[in-house]
Design a protein around this motif. Structure first.
Motif, PDB file in Angstrom:
ATOM      1  N   GLU A 180      31.908  14.507  28.913  1.00  0.00           N
ATOM      2  CA  GLU A 180      31.023  13.385  28.610  1.00  0.00           C
ATOM      3  C   GLU A 180      30.449  12.788  29.889  1.00  0.00           C
ATOM      4  O   GLU A 180      29.435  12.086  29.860  1.00  0.00           O
ATOM      5  CB  GLU A 180      31.798  12.293  27.851  1.00  0.00           C
ATOM      6  N   ARG A 181      31.078  13.076  31.029  1.00  0.00           N
ATOM      7  CA  ARG A 181      30.689  12.477  32.307  1.00  0.00           C
ATOM      8  C   ARG A 181      29.994  13.466  33.236  1.00  0.00           C
ATOM      9  O   ARG A 181      29.021  13.119  33.899  1.00  0.00           O
ATOM     10  CB  ARG A 181      31.928  11.904  33.000  1.00  0.00           C
ATOM     11  N   ILE A 182      30.506  14.686  33.320  1.00  0.00           N
ATOM     12  CA  ILE A 182      29.960  15.689  34.229  1.00  0.00           C
ATOM     13  C   ILE A 182      29.980  17.056  33.546  1.00  0.00           C
ATOM     14  O   ILE A 182      30.762  17.284  32.630  1.00  0.00           O
ATOM     15  CB  ILE A 182      30.759  15.771  35.553  1.00  0.00           C
ATOM     16  N   PRO A 183      29.105  17.990  33.983  1.00  0.00           N
ATOM     17  CA  PRO A 183      29.053  19.307  33.346  1.00  0.00           C
ATOM     18  C   PRO A 183      30.329  20.119  33.564  1.00  0.00           C
ATOM     19  O   PRO A 183      31.000  19.993  34.593  1.00  0.00           O
ATOM     20  CB  PRO A 183      27.858  19.992  34.037  1.00  0.00           C
ATOM     21  N   ARG A 184      30.623  20.946  32.589  1.00  0.00           N
ATOM     22  CA  ARG A 184      31.754  21.867  32.671  1.00  0.00           C
ATOM     23  C   ARG A 184      31.246  23.267  32.980  1.00  0.00           C
ATOM     24  O   ARG A 184      30.334  23.770  32.325  1.00  0.00           O
ATOM     25  CB  ARG A 184      32.521  21.874  31.346  1.00  0.00           C
ATOM     26  N   LEU A 185      31.844  23.910  33.974  1.00  0.00           N
ATOM     27  CA  LEU A 185      31.546  25.290  34.307  1.00  0.00           C
ATOM     28  C   LEU A 185      32.738  26.147  33.931  1.00  0.00           C
ATOM     29  O   LEU A 185      33.867  25.860  34.356  1.00  0.00           O
ATOM     30  CB  LEU A 185      31.256  25.439  35.809  1.00  0.00           C
ATOM     31  N   ILE A 186      32.528  27.163  33.126  1.00  0.00           N
ATOM     32  CA  ILE A 186      33.615  28.060  32.737  1.00  0.00           C
ATOM     33  C   ILE A 186      33.631  29.252  33.702  1.00  0.00           C
ATOM     34  O   ILE A 186      32.591  29.875  33.946  1.00  0.00           O
ATOM     35  CB  ILE A 186      33.452  28.525  31.283  1.00  0.00           C
ATOM     36  N   ILE A 187      34.786  29.542  34.251  1.00  0.00           N
ATOM     37  CA  ILE A 187      34.918  30.605  35.241  1.00  0.00           C
ATOM     38  C   ILE A 187      34.837  31.955  34.541  1.00  0.00           C
ATOM     39  O   ILE A 187      35.729  32.327  33.773  1.00  0.00           O
ATOM     40  CB  ILE A 187      36.254  30.491  35.997  1.00  0.00           C
ATOM     41  N   GLU A 188      33.758  32.683  34.787  1.00  0.00           N
ATOM     42  CA  GLU A 188      33.589  34.005  34.188  1.00  0.00           C
ATOM     43  C   GLU A 188      34.608  34.972  34.802  1.00  0.00           C
ATOM     44  O   GLU A 188      34.818  34.996  36.006  1.00  0.00           O
ATOM     45  CB  GLU A 188      32.170  34.515  34.432  1.00  0.00           C
ATOM     46  N   GLY A 189      35.239  35.749  33.937  1.00  0.00           N
ATOM     47  CA  GLY A 189      36.229  36.708  34.422  1.00  0.00           C
ATOM     48  C   GLY A 189      37.402  36.052  35.097  1.00  0.00           C
ATOM     49  O   GLY A 189      37.927  36.551  36.100  1.00  0.00           O
ATOM     50  N   VAL A 190      37.846  34.931  34.531  1.00  0.00           N
ATOM     51  CA  VAL A 190      38.937  34.175  35.155  1.00  0.00           C
ATOM     52  C   VAL A 190      40.195  35.014  35.319  1.00  0.00           C
ATOM     53  O   VAL A 190      40.986  34.816  36.255  1.00  0.00           O
ATOM     54  CB  VAL A 190      39.235  32.889  34.347  1.00  0.00           C
ATOM     55  N   ASP A 191      40.389  36.008  34.439  1.00  0.00           N
ATOM     56  CA  ASP A 191      41.584  36.853  34.534  1.00  0.00           C
ATOM     57  C   ASP A 191      41.547  37.784  35.744  1.00  0.00           C
ATOM     58  O   ASP A 191      42.553  38.434  36.048  1.00  0.00           O
ATOM     59  CB  ASP A 191      41.787  37.655  33.244  1.00  0.00           C
ATOM     60  N   ASN A 192      40.407  37.845  36.440  1.00  0.00           N
ATOM     61  CA  ASN A 192      40.355  38.586  37.699  1.00  0.00           C
ATOM     62  C   ASN A 192      40.992  37.794  38.839  1.00  0.00           C
ATOM     63  O   ASN A 192      41.342  38.369  39.876  1.00  0.00           O
ATOM     64  CB  ASN A 192      38.906  38.908  38.066  1.00  0.00           C
ATOM     65  N   TYR A 193      41.106  36.482  38.632  1.00  0.00           N
ATOM     66  CA  TYR A 193      41.592  35.594  39.694  1.00  0.00           C
ATOM     67  C   TYR A 193      42.975  35.009  39.407  1.00  0.00           C
ATOM     68  O   TYR A 193      43.764  34.801  40.324  1.00  0.00           O
ATOM     69  CB  TYR A 193      40.608  34.437  39.892  1.00  0.00           C
ATOM     70  N   ILE A 194      43.223  34.721  38.121  1.00  0.00           N
ATOM     71  CA  ILE A 194      44.458  34.059  37.726  1.00  0.00           C
ATOM     72  C   ILE A 194      45.190  34.950  36.722  1.00  0.00           C
ATOM     73  O   ILE A 194      44.589  35.459  35.786  1.00  0.00           O
ATOM     74  CB  ILE A 194      44.187  32.683  37.077  1.00  0.00           C
ATOM     75  N   LEU A 195      46.496  35.105  36.900  1.00  0.00           N
ATOM     76  CA  LEU A 195      47.317  35.905  35.989  1.00  0.00           C
ATOM     77  C   LEU A 195      48.159  34.981  35.126  1.00  0.00           C
ATOM     78  O   LEU A 195      48.858  34.104  35.638  1.00  0.00           O
ATOM     79  CB  LEU A 195      48.240  36.831  36.787  1.00  0.00           C
ATOM     80  N   HIS A 196      48.083  35.176  33.803  1.00  0.00           N
ATOM     81  CA  HIS A 196      49.001  34.482  32.890  1.00  0.00           C
ATOM     82  C   HIS A 196      50.173  35.404  32.606  1.00  0.00           C
ATOM     83  O   HIS A 196      50.010  36.496  32.071  1.00  0.00           O
ATOM     84  CB  HIS A 196      48.294  34.125  31.579  1.00  0.00           C
ATOM     85  N   ASN A 197      51.367  34.954  32.968  1.00  0.00           N
ATOM     86  CA  ASN A 197      52.569  35.767  32.740  1.00  0.00           C
ATOM     87  C   ASN A 197      52.948  35.711  31.268  1.00  0.00           C
ATOM     88  O   ASN A 197      53.160  34.627  30.706  1.00  0.00           O
ATOM     89  CB  ASN A 197      53.711  35.253  33.605  1.00  0.00           C
TER      90      ASN A 197
END
Length: 268
Positions: free
Chosen positions: A162-179
């Protein structure tokens, strides 16, 4: 970086080292939410703490069940810098270049989130967010009336957006691993342990406003101010109305009464 956990020491100690060796991450705040085996008593964690001056441990005592919103709102009180990386305890930094890639973004003008990957264990990366500290505080952080697992992050993102734009990280699984882990591990410390039910109840409580409901007394702090022990100030809880996804309203005065009332819900 802020991370929180309850009875997930093994997972945290697996992922935490991946975040430690980056100059851009100047402070790492860990909130131990009344784990049965306090994190500070773990030899591996004590070794990490002694070797890394950027780690601050906050221990909240005497909580019977986990509340992610309250835990992250505790963490924010101790943040010393202008930008926060919020990562779940099972998130591991996968690409060493990622922190440098995002370090030049102006987080007063936008915020970034992981989004959900469509398949496999990596679909649970929506809980990764980078946001300005003031923007976090401006919406009163996470919703503390969410008593189960799920929808916490979406609710928070909706209010920040509501205050600032949201950017979704494309290909986030290339950078962060969920165990990967089981649903039981995901929900076992919440007052509601059924993943579907807790998610539906949380989603029914989303509004554009949010209020911090709990405050804390400092029980002790070490000489370096890096280990802090807190205890919640007991609150008088007003009657709370929850509209479930099944169309029922539950009215109760204490969160601890919820489990005994769950049989009232019918999947019809």
């Amino acid at each position: 970086l802020i991370m929180v956990c309850m009875n997930r020491n093994e997972m945290l100690l697996k992922t935490l080292p991946s975040w430690l060796n980056y100059d851009s991450i100047k402070q790492i705040i860990i909130v131990d939410w009344s784990s049965k085996d306090p994190l500070i008593n773990n030899e591996k964690f004590k070794n990490l703490l002694s070797l890394n001056q950027k780690i601050d441990l906050i221990r909240v005592e005497d909580q019977k069940t986990f509340n992610q919103g309250r835990a992250y709102n505790v963490a924010i009180k101790y943040v010393k810098y202008d930008v926060i990386i919020k990562a779940d305890a099972d998130y591991e930094l996968k690409d060493i270049n990622f922190i440098e890639i995002v370090s030049n973004i102006k987080f007063k003008e936008c915020f970034m989130t992981g989004g959900n990957v469509k398949e496999g264990s990596q679909k649970y990366l929506n809980g990764f967010v980078i946001v300005g500290t003031e923007e976090f505080k401006s919406v009163n952080g996470y919703r503390e009336t969410h008593t189960g697992w799920g929808f916490d992050d979406d609710d928070f993102y909706n209010r920040v957006e509501e205050r600032i734009p949201r950017l979704i990280i494309e290909g986030v699984d290339n950078y962060i691993l969920h165990n990967i882990h089981t649903d039981k591990l995901r929900t076992e410390n919440y007052i509601i342990t059924d993943p579907l039910l807790s998610h539906l109840l949380n989603s029914s409580k989303s509004t554009k406003t949010n209020t911090i409901t709990f405050q804390y007394n400092t029980i002790s702090t070490d000489s370096t101010n890096r280990i802090t022990i807190l205890k919640a100030i007991e609150q008088k809880t007003n009657p709370l109305v929850l509209q479930s996804a099944y169309g029922y309203e539950l009215i109760f005065r204490k969160f601890s009464e919820l489990e005994s009332m769950l049989p009232c819900l019918k999947k019809e």
